[in-house]
Write a protein that holds these residues in place. Structure first.
Motif, PDB file in Angstrom:
ATOM      1  N   ASN A   1       0.055   6.502  -1.092  1.00 27.51           N
ATOM      2  CA  ASN A   1      -0.087   5.052  -0.912  1.00 27.51           C
ATOM      3  C   ASN A   1       1.243   4.331  -1.142  1.00 27.51           C
ATOM      4  O   ASN A   1       1.576   3.376  -0.431  1.00 27.51           O
ATOM      5  CB  ASN A   1      -1.146   4.504  -1.866  1.00 27.51           C
ATOM      6  N   ALA A   2       1.997   4.794  -2.156  1.00 28.44           N
ATOM      7  CA  ALA A   2       3.304   4.184  -2.440  1.00 28.44           C
ATOM      8  C   ALA A   2       4.267   4.417  -1.281  1.00 28.44           C
ATOM      9  O   ALA A   2       5.049   3.518  -0.917  1.00 28.44           O
ATOM     10  CB  ALA A   2       3.875   4.752  -3.736  1.00 28.44           C
ATOM     11  N   LEU A   3       4.224   5.606  -0.689  1.00 28.89           N
ATOM     12  CA  LEU A   3       5.091   5.910   0.453  1.00 28.89           C
ATOM     13  C   LEU A   3       4.734   5.032   1.662  1.00 28.89           C
ATOM     14  O   LEU A   3       5.618   4.541   2.370  1.00 28.89           O
ATOM     15  CB  LEU A   3       4.968   7.393   0.825  1.00 28.89           C
ATOM     16  N   LYS A   4       3.425   4.836   1.893  1.00 26.82           N
ATOM     17  CA  LYS A   4       3.000   3.970   3.003  1.00 26.82           C
ATOM     18  C   LYS A   4       3.469   2.531   2.780  1.00 26.82           C
ATOM     19  O   LYS A   4       3.906   1.855   3.715  1.00 26.82           O
ATOM     20  CB  LYS A   4       1.476   4.015   3.136  1.00 26.82           C
ATOM     21  N   ALA A   5       3.369   2.087   1.512  1.00 24.02           N
ATOM     22  CA  ALA A   5       3.820   0.725   1.199  1.00 24.02           C
ATOM     23  C   ALA A   5       5.322   0.583   1.423  1.00 24.02           C
ATOM     24  O   ALA A   5       5.795  -0.450   1.933  1.00 24.02           O
ATOM     25  CB  ALA A   5       3.465   0.390  -0.251  1.00 24.02           C
ATOM     26  N   GLU A   6       6.093   1.620   1.064  1.00 24.73           N
ATOM     27  CA  GLU A   6       7.541   1.593   1.288  1.00 24.73           C
ATOM     28  C   GLU A   6       7.864   1.563   2.773  1.00 24.73           C
ATOM     29  O   GLU A   6       8.776   0.848   3.206  1.00 24.73           O
ATOM     30  CB  GLU A   6       8.190   2.831   0.641  1.00 24.73           C
ATOM     31  N   GLU A   7       7.114   2.323   3.570  1.00 23.39           N
ATOM     32  CA  GLU A   7       7.320   2.318   5.016  1.00 23.39           C
ATOM     33  C   GLU A   7       7.044   0.940   5.611  1.00 23.39           C
ATOM     34  O   GLU A   7       7.779   0.466   6.490  1.00 23.39           O
ATOM     35  CB  GLU A   7       6.421   3.368   5.670  1.00 23.39           C
ATOM     36  N   GLU A   8       5.974   0.293   5.132  1.00 24.18           N
ATOM     37  CA  GLU A   8       5.646  -1.052   5.622  1.00 24.18           C
ATOM     38  C   GLU A   8       6.749  -2.051   5.275  1.00 24.18           C
ATOM     39  O   GLU A   8       7.109  -2.911   6.081  1.00 24.18           O
ATOM     40  CB  GLU A   8       4.313  -1.515   5.014  1.00 24.18           C
ATOM     41  N   LYS A   9       7.295  -1.929   4.058  1.00 23.65           N
ATOM     42  CA  LYS A   9       8.387  -2.809   3.644  1.00 23.65           C
ATOM     43  C   LYS A   9       9.612  -2.633   4.533  1.00 23.65           C
ATOM     44  O   LYS A   9      10.254  -3.605   4.943  1.00 23.65           O
ATOM     45  CB  LYS A   9       8.774  -2.524   2.191  1.00 23.65           C
ATOM     46  N   LEU A  10       9.924  -1.355   4.858  1.00 17.61           N
ATOM     47  CA  LEU A  10      11.078  -1.073   5.711  1.00 17.61           C
ATOM     48  C   LEU A  10      10.865  -1.623   7.115  1.00 17.61           C
ATOM     49  O   LEU A  10      11.793  -2.158   7.733  1.00 17.61           O
ATOM     50  CB  LEU A  10      11.338   0.437   5.758  1.00 17.61           C
ATOM     51  N   LYS A  11       9.634  -1.515   7.633  1.00 15.66           N
ATOM     52  CA  LYS A  11       9.334  -2.048   8.961  1.00 15.66           C
ATOM     53  C   LYS A  11       9.488  -3.557   8.989  1.00 15.66           C
ATOM     54  O   LYS A  11      10.072  -4.131   9.920  1.00 15.66           O
ATOM     55  CB  LYS A  11       7.920  -1.648   9.377  1.00 15.66           C
TER      56      LYS A  11
END
Length: 436
Positions: free
Chosen positions: A412-422
């Motif tokens: 979940n933390a990795l998905k949140a980081e990906e969303e932030k980068l996008k």
């Protein structure tokens, strides 16, 4: 391993992982600092009189209890305080309303839990001192030594509770789960060696074979626990769409995954905490007593009476925590309000009945899994030549559930980081476009 590698490459998640490792390392170092005011050798011998209860409490303190260290009580007082506060929150309307007020209400309840944790640390510290009165060092005044002992134990326990909160806020995963799993892993080498010594009196080769067999069985059971924790039932939800002019409105179809182990490992932790409350108090007060009640309290975790009480509490807590994670009636109402339905089921009351049926089946499977894996070693422990394995099933459930919980949080933390980068990339492109 892939999740852990990706998490390590993320600076934000890496910082949380390092912080978690730092807290566990500090707690491990505190397990070798002796309690001031006590004769260390006498204190350790007194703790050995705690019987099977001492084995469990030693796990909750990451091995500090067996060393008569300042964190001997570990997170047990914090666990008791947390359960008391949850019961009070359900029983007292003012606290219940406060808990439902959002972030501010949650902070207030957490503050009360922190105060209750400190109070429990003081109470259990005093009980610990009563049982250790014969281990007080002769180099200091008795009352000065006993006060030093009580303060050290209470502060050590309160510090463990504070570490749980730090891990919840700044680490990865639930603080309670992480510390308990760390304590279990800390004791694994000793438990494996004990398998050898338990059978050595019969035959050396038999003891060696017994130890190897035990290792393979534990590995196999751990894989089984991991597989069951990853098991889930997927429900396909279809949302009807409205066409207005040339556009369609409505939510996209989705899949609702329902885990087999909805309650996680909390039923095990809460059941053990409640069952051991009275025995732990009696054992701390008189660890060396030969009275039948005190002796029974020390060995209650390995008695036949422990098993039925444990089963009842596990089933009750599994239902409560499952309902907290997944309420069939609320889910059914939300699906209907959004114009959706489960494939093959009519919306409204039939959906609620279907979800309740699925919930009951999954919860029954979860209870059967928790009871079977944890109780079989308890029953085998009654065999004279097979000692020290009573809680191996409980330990495997906690380790497997803890690892799966941490993996889910990392994903979940990795998905949140990906969303932030996008989002950051989109904002950068928008700024560049505006400049042009």
């Amino acid at each position: 391993m892939g999740t852990l590698k990706d998490s390590w490459n993320s600076p934000e998640i890496k910082k949380k992982l390092l912080f978690t490792f730092l807290i566990i390392s500090v707690l491990s170092l505190l397990t070798i600092i002796p309690i001031p005011g006590l004769n260390h050798y006498t204190a350790i011998n007194t703790i050995r009189e705690w019987g099977s209860l001492g084995t469990i409490l030693n796990t909750l303190s990451c091995g500090a209890l067996s060393n008569a260290a300042i964190t001997s009580l570990g997170i047990y007082p914090f666990l008791v305080a947390s359960i008391i506060m949850q019961i009070l929150t359900l029983a007292i309307p003012k606290l219940r309303n406060m808990a439902q007020m959002g972030e501010e209400g949650t902070k207030t309840v957490t503050k009360y839990t922190r105060i209750a944790s400190v109070a429990m640390s003081v109470i259990f510290g005093a009980l610990y001192c009563i049982g250790m009165k014969n281990a007080v060092t002769s180099k200091l005044n008795f009352w000065l030594a006993i006060v030093l002992c009580g303060l050290a134990v209470a502060i050590g326990s309160a510090f463990c509770g504070w570490c749980v909160e730090l891990l919840n806020n700044k680490g990865i995963g639930d603080g309670l789960t992480i510390i308990i799993v760390a304590g279990i892993i800390h004791n694994i080498p000793r438990d494996v060696v004990m398998l050898y010594f338990d059978a050595e009196s019969v035959n050396v080769y038999l003891a060696l074979g017994f130890m190897i067999l035990g290792i393979f069985l534990m590995i196999g059971m751990l894989f089984l626990v991991l597989l069951i924790n990853m098991g889930e039932k997927k429900l396909r939800i279809i949302f009807s769409k409205r066409t207005v002019g040339m556009k369609q409105f409505g939510m996209q179809n989705m899949v609702l995954p329902l885990k087999v182990t909805q309650a996680g490992i909390m039923p095990i932790i809460y059941s053990m905490t409640i069952i051991l409350l009275v025995p732990s108090i009696l054992t701390m007060i008189a660890p060396e007593s030969e009275n039948i009640w005190f002796t029974g309290a020390k060995n209650f975790p390995t008695s036949a009476a422990f098993i039925p009480l444990y089963v009842v509490l596990v089933v009750a807590f599994a239902f409560i925590f499952s309902m907290m994670q997944f309420n069939p009636y609320e889910i059914s109402s939300q699906i209907k309000q959004n114009g959706g339905y489960i494939q093959g089921v009519k919306p409204g009351k039939p959906t609620a009945q279907y979800l309740m049926s699925v919930f009951s089946n999954l919860n029954s499977a979860d209870c059967a899994f928790l009871i079977l894996v944890s109780i079989v070693p308890m029953i085998l422990n009654f065999i004279p030549s097979v000692n020290g394995i009573a809680y191996s099933g409980v330990g495997l459930i906690l380790i497997g559930g803890g690892f799966i919980e941490m993996k889910t949080l990392l994903d979940n933390a990795l998905k949140a980081e990906e969303e932030k980068l996008k989002l950051a990339g989109k904002d950068k492109k928008r700024k560049n476009y505006n400049k042009k």
